[in-house]
Design an enzyme around this catalytic site. Structure first.
Site, short mmCIF file in Angstrom:
data_model
loop_
_atom_site.label_atom_id
_atom_site.label_comp_id
_atom_site.label_asym_id
_atom_site.label_seq_id
_atom_site.Cartn_x
_atom_site.Cartn_y
_atom_site.Cartn_z
CE LYS A 32 -2.84 -2.54 3.25
NZ LYS A 32 -3.24 -2.64 4.66
N GLY A 33 2.12 1.11 0.31
CA GLY A 33 2.96 2.27 0.61
C GLY A 33 3.08 3.29 -0.51
CG ASP A 73 6.63 2.58 -0.31
OD1 ASP A 73 7.11 1.61 -0.91
OD2 ASP A 73 6.05 2.48 0.78
CG ASP A 126 14.86 -2.05 3.64
OD1 ASP A 126 16.05 -2.37 3.75
OD2 ASP A 126 14.17 -1.74 4.63
CE LYS A 176 15.35 2.36 5.27
NZ LYS A 176 14.92 1.43 6.34
CG PHE A 187 11.37 1.55 10.49
CD1 PHE A 187 11.40 0.32 9.84
CD2 PHE A 187 10.15 2.16 10.70
CE1 PHE A 187 10.24 -0.29 9.42
CE2 PHE A 187 8.97 1.55 10.29
CZ PHE A 187 9.03 0.32 9.65
CB VAL A 188 11.62 6.42 6.83
CG1 VAL A 188 12.98 7.01 7.15
CG2 VAL A 188 11.72 5.47 5.64
CG ASP A 228 3.06 0.31 7.28
OD1 ASP A 228 3.91 0.10 6.38
OD2 ASP A 228 2.56 -0.59 7.97
NE ARG A 262 -0.30 1.71 5.11
CZ ARG A 262 0.68 0.91 4.70
NH1 ARG A 262 1.68 1.42 4.01
NH2 ARG A 262 0.66 -0.37 4.98
C1 PRP Z 1 7.53 -2.17 1.90
C2 PRP Z 1 7.71 -1.15 0.80
C3 PRP Z 1 8.24 -1.98 -0.32
C4 PRP Z 1 9.03 -3.06 0.39
C5 PRP Z 1 10.48 -2.74 0.29
O1 PRP Z 1 6.30 -2.79 1.71
O2 PRP Z 1 6.50 -0.54 0.47
O3 PRP Z 1 7.22 -2.57 -1.09
O4 PRP Z 1 8.59 -3.08 1.74
O5 PRP Z 1 11.25 -3.64 1.03
P1 PRP Z 1 12.30 -4.62 0.39
O6 PRP Z 1 13.13 -3.86 -0.58
O7 PRP Z 1 13.11 -5.07 1.61
O8 PRP Z 1 11.57 -5.78 -0.23
P2 PRP Z 1 5.53 -3.58 2.85
O9 PRP Z 1 5.73 -5.05 2.66
O10 PRP Z 1 5.90 -3.01 4.19
O11 PRP Z 1 4.01 -3.27 2.53
P3 PRP Z 1 3.23 -1.87 2.52
O12 PRP Z 1 3.69 -1.10 1.31
O13 PRP Z 1 1.80 -2.27 2.43
O14 PRP Z 1 3.55 -1.15 3.81
#
Ligand code: PRP
Length: 181
Positions: free
Chosen positions: A47-48, A104, A107, A135, A156-157, A163, A169
């Site tokens: 959702k981010g 978004d 990582d 990152k 952690f942002v 979120d 969010r």
């Molecule tokens: C977060 C973010 C990316 C992913 C990045 O999503 O939105 O999609 O993690 O991390 P990575 O590079 O380590 O794979 P999350 O799974 O938290 O879901 P969300 O967007 O619904 O918060």
């Protein structure tokens, strides 16, 4: 998020709203130049990326199509579980389309690698990625990012779509979530 968890954390401003929006406008202008014809298929990762996609789409002066895909890897914690799963598929075919994945934050790179693998099998004409936040120090798998808003250190942002346990969010700024004490 339980109230006791929220009160035990505090927020430190990292990227204020005006800087985010200015950078999004720059990215939109760059994408407009790079895709002279359109349409561009913007695929937001739920959702981010929802706020970033909404602002970026309006900064692109080309026809766009919008779709969303659901991928989850984090659960409720602060670091990746290493497990990536598809929670919602696209509504439409992307065969022959110019696809721009809108993320978004990158990582570990696990989510994006999984997604690029899935989408490339559907034969888009082109497939690129735009990420608001990167990152690089956390990378486990390499990723190819065509456009990046900001490179950030290993904090952690939250905010602007990001979120912690589904909270924060709707913050307008990107903030570091710090433990109290
Ligand atoms: C977060 C973010 C990316 C992913 C990045 O999503 O939105 O999609 O993690 O991390 P990575 O590079 O380590 O794979 P999350 O799974 O938290 O879901 P969300 O967007 O619904 O918060």
């Amino acid at each position: 998020m339980p109230s006791e968890t929220r009160s035990a954390a505090r927020l430190r401003l990292l990227i204020p709203e005006h800087e985010i929006l200015a950078r999004v406008r720059e990215l939109g202008a760059q994408i407009t130049r790079d895709y002279p014809e359109g349409p561009i298929y913007l695929i937001g990762i739920l959702k981010g990326a929802c706020f970033f996609l909404a602002d970026l789409a309006r900064a692109i002066e080309r026809p766009v199509r919008i779709d969303f895909i659901g991928i989850s890897s984090y659960g409720k914690g602060k670091s990746t579980s290493g497990e990536v799963k598809l929670t919602k598929d696209l509504d439409c075919s992307i065969e022959g389309a110019d696809v721009l994945v809108v993320e978004d934050i990158i990582d570990s790179g696990l989510t994006l690698n999984y997604l690029v693998h899935v989408l490339s099998q559907r034969k888009p004409r082109s497939l690129r990625v735009v990420a608001l936040l990167d990152k690089p120090s956390r990378r486990i798998q390499p990723v190819d990012l065509a456009y990046v808003g900001f490179q950030i250190p290993d904090h952690f942002v939250v905010g602007y779509g990001l979120d912690y346990a589904e909270e924060y969010r709707n913050l307008r700024d990107v903030c570091v979530l710090e433990e109290a004490g």
